[in-house]
Each structure stands twice: as C-alpha cells, then as structure tokens.
Design a protein around this motif. Structure first.
Motif, short mmCIF file in Angstrom:
data_model
loop_
_atom_site.label_atom_id
_atom_site.label_comp_id
_atom_site.label_asym_id
_atom_site.label_seq_id
_atom_site.Cartn_x
_atom_site.Cartn_y
_atom_site.Cartn_z
N SER A 37 49.44 46.95 49.95
CA SER A 37 50.75 47.58 49.78
C SER A 37 51.88 46.55 49.80
N ARG A 38 51.61 45.37 50.36
CA ARG A 38 52.62 44.30 50.39
C ARG A 38 52.27 43.19 49.40
N SER A 39 51.47 43.54 48.41
CA SER A 39 51.05 42.57 47.39
C SER A 39 51.31 43.12 46.00
N PRO A 40 52.58 43.18 45.59
CA PRO A 40 52.90 43.79 44.30
C PRO A 40 52.26 43.10 43.12
N GLY A 41 52.05 41.79 43.22
CA GLY A 41 51.42 41.07 42.11
C GLY A 41 49.99 41.53 41.89
N LEU A 42 49.24 41.69 42.97
CA LEU A 42 47.86 42.18 42.84
C LEU A 42 47.84 43.64 42.38
N GLN A 43 48.77 44.43 42.88
CA GLN A 43 48.85 45.83 42.45
C GLN A 43 49.05 45.92 40.95
N ALA A 44 49.90 45.06 40.42
CA ALA A 44 50.16 45.07 38.98
C ALA A 44 48.89 44.71 38.20
N LEU A 45 48.12 43.78 38.73
CA LEU A 45 46.90 43.38 38.04
C LEU A 45 45.86 44.49 38.04
N THR A 46 45.81 45.27 39.11
CA THR A 46 44.82 46.35 39.17
C THR A 46 45.09 47.42 38.11
N SER A 47 46.31 47.51 37.64
CA SER A 47 46.62 48.48 36.58
C SER A 47 46.24 47.96 35.21
N SER A 48 45.95 46.65 35.13
CA SER A 48 45.61 46.04 33.84
C SER A 48 44.13 45.72 33.69
N TYR A 49 43.41 45.65 34.81
CA TYR A 49 42.00 45.28 34.77
C TYR A 49 41.16 46.30 35.51
N PRO A 50 40.00 46.66 34.96
CA PRO A 50 39.12 47.64 35.60
C PRO A 50 38.40 47.03 36.80
N PRO A 51 37.81 47.87 37.65
CA PRO A 51 37.09 47.35 38.83
C PRO A 51 35.96 46.40 38.48
N ALA A 52 35.42 46.49 37.28
CA ALA A 52 34.36 45.58 36.88
C ALA A 52 34.87 44.16 36.65
N ARG A 53 36.19 44.01 36.55
CA ARG A 53 36.79 42.69 36.36
C ARG A 53 37.55 42.22 37.59
#
Length: 256
Positions: A37-53
């Motif tokens: 919740s305090r990692s906006p950069g990682l949050q943004a990446l999770t919306s661009s890459y699936p769990p397999a990546r």
C-alpha cells in the motif's frame, strides 16, 4: 522462464531493477516491499503485468517472521519452476550520513547493522533452498547478489572519510559475509557477488549530494534506470569461476 527475486523493490534502485527485468518477456520477477500500500511504483506495475510475470511479496527484512513467511510464499509461487535463478538483495538503510564516529548514535547503528548486515544473511539463508532447487540441471545458472556500495571497501575507505561512517561499517560486514559464504556456495554451483550500483539519484543517493559535490566533484550521478540496466548486465555476465567478486555497476572491479 528465468526467475528473479528482488528484495527491497518498493522504490529507487530496487524498483528500477524490477522494471528493467520485466522488459524481458522470459522472466518471472518476485518483488518484495514492506507494504504494498506504500509502494505506488509496484502497484502500477501489477496493473501492467500478470501474476505469471510479476509477483509481489510483503516482506520486512528487519522482521525475522516476515522473512520466513516471504520465503514460504515464494516457494509456493515458484512450485512450477526449477526454484529461483537469481536473488538480488537490495534493501538497506542509511541513518547517519555525516555523523563522525565519536558522535554515532548507538541505537541507530544497531538498526543499520541489523538491516544492512544481519538481515541480508537471514534473507539469503531463508531463500537458499529455492536457489538450490534445480542445481545441476541443464542450463542452470544460480546467482546470489548483494547490492552494496564502494563505501564498504576497506582499501579505498580513506577516500570517503567523513561520509556515511556507520553505513560503511555495515557494508564492509556484508562484504565479508558474501566473500566467505560465497566461497562455500561456489562449490555448490551458486555464483555470489557484491555489487556497487553507483552514485544514483535516489532518496539515499541524494542525501549525500552536498558531500559528493564538495569532496568528489568529478563523480557523476546516474539515474536509477541507468544503474539498473548496467547492474543487470554485470549480473548476467558474472561467471561462477570468478566468484566471489566485488563489482561496480559498469563491470569494473572494486578492491575489497
């Protein structure tokens, strides 16, 4: 699919390493943060890459129970792979940038020592079974990388007298862990290395701008993205027969 774990990936160099690794479609990246919740950069990446990546693990390196949970969760996520191919431990703290030794706050030193020296040992030990899985298989190439600093070099330490004294102590300790443990891991087929990412434009790097400007004006700052790209090339090029080595981000060697 090659699997990477980046410990300490919520921002700065760690986040840049994750972003650079994801540029290769043949990678699955596990990235850790104390709190998503305090990692906006990682949050943004999770919306661009699936769990397999991209898989995110909440892991606080200073909390032993959190480290053990993270390792267990990683084992589940990697159950279909030959374990982990590369562990990059990036997490660290810098609490006393310009404090001389006679004025060091001992409580802060304890915190720095635990986070920068003890915690990497605990993390690597906890995830080691995943690095060992698949050793000896065709094309297996296992690497353990401790992101450190040239401040941890005993030989060139006088060059940096007055800068990050306690941080330097913790990174020198990390170097000893890597150099001695890495000699044993080499016999198993795991390549261990220490890696200096350069003078990088992160929160930590920017906190020493004034000292660098005054004492080492020729040293140029680089971006997290540039540092990450060059560091990953060094990691890729590192060979087991050269372990254990202390590398800079440009591939040059740093004296211990």
């Amino acid at each position: 699919m090659r699997t990477y774990l980046v410990v300490g990936a919520s921002r700065g160099i760690g986040l840049a390493l994750v972003q650079e690794l994801l540029e290769d479609p043949t990678t699955h990246v596990l990235a850790t943060a104390r709190s998503l919740s305090r990692s906006p950069g990682l949050q943004a990446l999770t919306s661009s890459y699936p769990p397999a990546r991209l898989s995110i693990l909440e892991l606080d390196v200073a909390d032993p129970a959190s480290v053990e949970r993270g390792a267990a969760n990683a084992a589940t996520l990697l159950s279909e792979y030959e374990g982990l191919d590369c562990l990059i431990h990036n997490a660290a703290v810098l609490l006393q940038e310009f404090t001389p030794f006679e004025q060091v706050d001992i409580a802060s030193l304890h915190q720095e020592l635990y986070t920068n020296t003890v915690a990497p040992l605990h993390v690597a030990r906890s995830f080691l079974p995943l690095l060992r899985r698949g050793l000896g298989a065709p094309a297996s190439e296992k690497k353990l990388v401790f992101v450190s600093s040239n401040l941890g070099s005993l030989e060139i330490a006088p060059t940096f007298a007055g800068l990050c004294e306690t941080y330097s102590v913790t990174k020198a300790g990390l170097g000893m862990i890597a150099r001695k443990w890495g000699a044993t891991l080499k016999d198993e087929g795991i390549c261990t290395m220490i890696l200096h990412p350069g003078y990088v434009g992160t929160d930590m790097g920017n906190s020493i701008n004034s000292w660098v400007s005054e004492h080492l004006p020729a040293v140029q700052k680089i971006s997290p993205a540039d540092s990450a790209a060059q560091c990953l090339q060094v990691i890729k090029d590192a060979r087991l027969e050269e372990a254990v080595a202390f590398y800079a981000y440009d591939g040059s060697r740093i004296p211990w």
